[in-house]
Design an enzyme around this catalytic site. Sequence first.
Site, short mmCIF file in Angstrom:
data_model
loop_
_atom_site.label_atom_id
_atom_site.label_comp_id
_atom_site.label_asym_id
_atom_site.label_seq_id
_atom_site.Cartn_x
_atom_site.Cartn_y
_atom_site.Cartn_z
N SER A 150 38.59 44.22 27.94
CA SER A 150 38.13 43.34 27.83
C SER A 150 38.48 42.39 26.79
O SER A 150 38.01 43.23 25.37
CB SER A 150 36.72 42.32 28.24
OG SER A 150 36.52 41.25 28.61
N GLY A 180 46.00 41.50 36.43
CA GLY A 180 45.49 42.62 36.38
C GLY A 180 43.97 43.08 37.69
O GLY A 180 43.15 42.34 37.43
N GLN A 181 44.17 43.79 38.06
CA GLN A 181 42.95 44.03 38.97
C GLN A 181 40.88 43.28 38.33
O GLN A 181 40.35 43.70 39.07
CB GLN A 181 43.09 45.78 39.93
CG GLN A 181 42.00 45.94 40.52
CD GLN A 181 42.16 45.12 41.86
OE1 GLN A 181 43.08 44.93 42.41
NE2 GLN A 181 41.32 43.84 42.68
N LYS A 182 41.48 43.98 36.87
CA LYS A 182 39.20 44.11 36.27
C LYS A 182 39.39 42.18 37.21
O LYS A 182 38.43 42.61 37.19
CB LYS A 182 40.01 43.60 34.23
CG LYS A 182 39.61 43.59 34.06
CD LYS A 182 38.42 43.80 33.41
CE LYS A 182 37.29 43.08 33.41
NZ LYS A 182 37.74 41.77 32.04
N HIS A 194 46.20 44.76 28.33
CA HIS A 194 46.94 44.01 28.94
C HIS A 194 48.30 44.87 28.24
O HIS A 194 49.47 44.66 29.56
CB HIS A 194 47.02 42.67 27.67
CG HIS A 194 45.94 42.40 27.48
ND1 HIS A 194 44.87 42.05 26.63
CD2 HIS A 194 45.64 41.09 28.22
CE1 HIS A 194 44.00 41.23 26.76
NE2 HIS A 194 44.37 40.16 27.79
P1 AMP Z 1 43.36 37.60 29.30
O1 AMP Z 1 43.31 37.92 28.00
O2 AMP Z 1 41.83 38.37 29.73
O3 AMP Z 1 43.13 36.57 30.34
O4 AMP Z 1 43.81 38.90 30.93
C1 AMP Z 1 45.10 38.38 30.57
C2 AMP Z 1 45.64 39.92 32.19
O5 AMP Z 1 45.18 40.91 31.51
C3 AMP Z 1 45.16 39.37 33.05
O6 AMP Z 1 45.94 39.49 34.55
C4 AMP Z 1 43.91 40.32 33.43
O7 AMP Z 1 43.27 40.69 34.24
C5 AMP Z 1 44.96 41.53 32.53
N1 AMP Z 1 43.50 42.44 32.10
C6 AMP Z 1 42.86 42.41 31.29
N2 AMP Z 1 41.31 43.48 31.44
C7 AMP Z 1 42.23 44.78 31.85
C8 AMP Z 1 42.11 45.52 31.85
N3 AMP Z 1 40.80 45.92 31.06
N4 AMP Z 1 43.04 46.83 32.75
C9 AMP Z 1 43.75 45.98 33.20
N5 AMP Z 1 44.20 44.82 33.31
C10 AMP Z 1 43.65 43.70 32.15
#
Ligand code: AMP
Length: 306
Positions: free
Chosen positions: A199, A161-163, A40
């Site tokens: 994650s 994120g590309q993740k 994030h």
């Molecule tokens: P989330 O809180 O898991 O919904 O993620 C919020 C944003 O952060 C989304 O755009 C995800 O793709 C990004 N994100 C989550 N994990 C990673 C990571 N390891 N590297 C880059 N971006 C991430």
Amino acid sequence: MKSIQIFRTVAQVRQWRANALFAHQSVGLVPTMGALHDGHCSLISQSLQDNDKSIVSIFVNPSQFAPHEDLDAYPRTVDADMALLNQFPGKKVDAVFIPKVSEMYPSGISTNIDEQRGAFVAVKGCSEQLEGSSRPQFFRGVATVVTKLLNAVTPTRVYFGQKDAQQCVVVQNLVKDLLIETTVKVLPTKREANGLAMSSRNAYLSEETKQKSAVIYQSLVNGERFYQEKSQHGPVNVGEILARITDTLNDSTGFDIEYIALSHPETLEDLEVVEPGVGAVVSTAVRVPREGSSQQTRLIDNVILH
Ligand code: AMP
């Protein structure tokens, strides 16, 4: 130094956005579900660099969880998240949007799709496969909440994120097809030292499982290396790339592989060969043991072939 503003309502966000607009300031939005980590943070850093003002949203979105999924267990760590944002080196975000569920879903929301009322957004063609095949209502929920956030903030740029490779494709199509005026920025996956993709759900894993889970990325990298060598001589057969990946991944006892797929980078259609220049997304979902529970945790990861 000005402190970070915390908004709970859409009206507050709109007022803040209107002020930025009158001052001719660009605005970056980083949507998250909280439990912030370095992944994030890299999106936030980029937004701070690109825009005059940046806002982070923290909202665990019920509509993207099925009734049997981990909505209640999902880590909610707002105090730690705010501490992290306040300790950000250099420039800090200007605002954080932490709405209640009722603010984002004025017609109410149930995780049971048959009980849902109101408006939802479907992005057809790229939502059904891969993650969508094991989580049929997931991308409808994601597309709906992203639309709501884009409507509330109207950001100049929005960061993903590309993740979550498929999520990026869904959002890009959403913005294109619904004529939403924003630029979608996709940033590389941040990883732990052993290669495991960061994650919020890694919080469910024991140290031992975290170490073992490094095999997920290692196996994708084995497939990527094989492709890099082979593609110098032309298109590469997907079956051969998959064999390199499963060779490593199958060794990990206690892990259940849900899928490993090679898909077209824009349409996410299944590929039989990878053409150099077109490339592919190699993605996987693996279920690994969850600490202190008989349930499993789904981990996803991907690499891009060029
Ligand atoms: P989330 O809180 O898991 O919904 O993620 C919020 C944003 O952060 C989304 O755009 C995800 O793709 C990004 N994100 C989550 N994990 C990673 C990571 N390891 N590297 C880059 N971006 C991430």
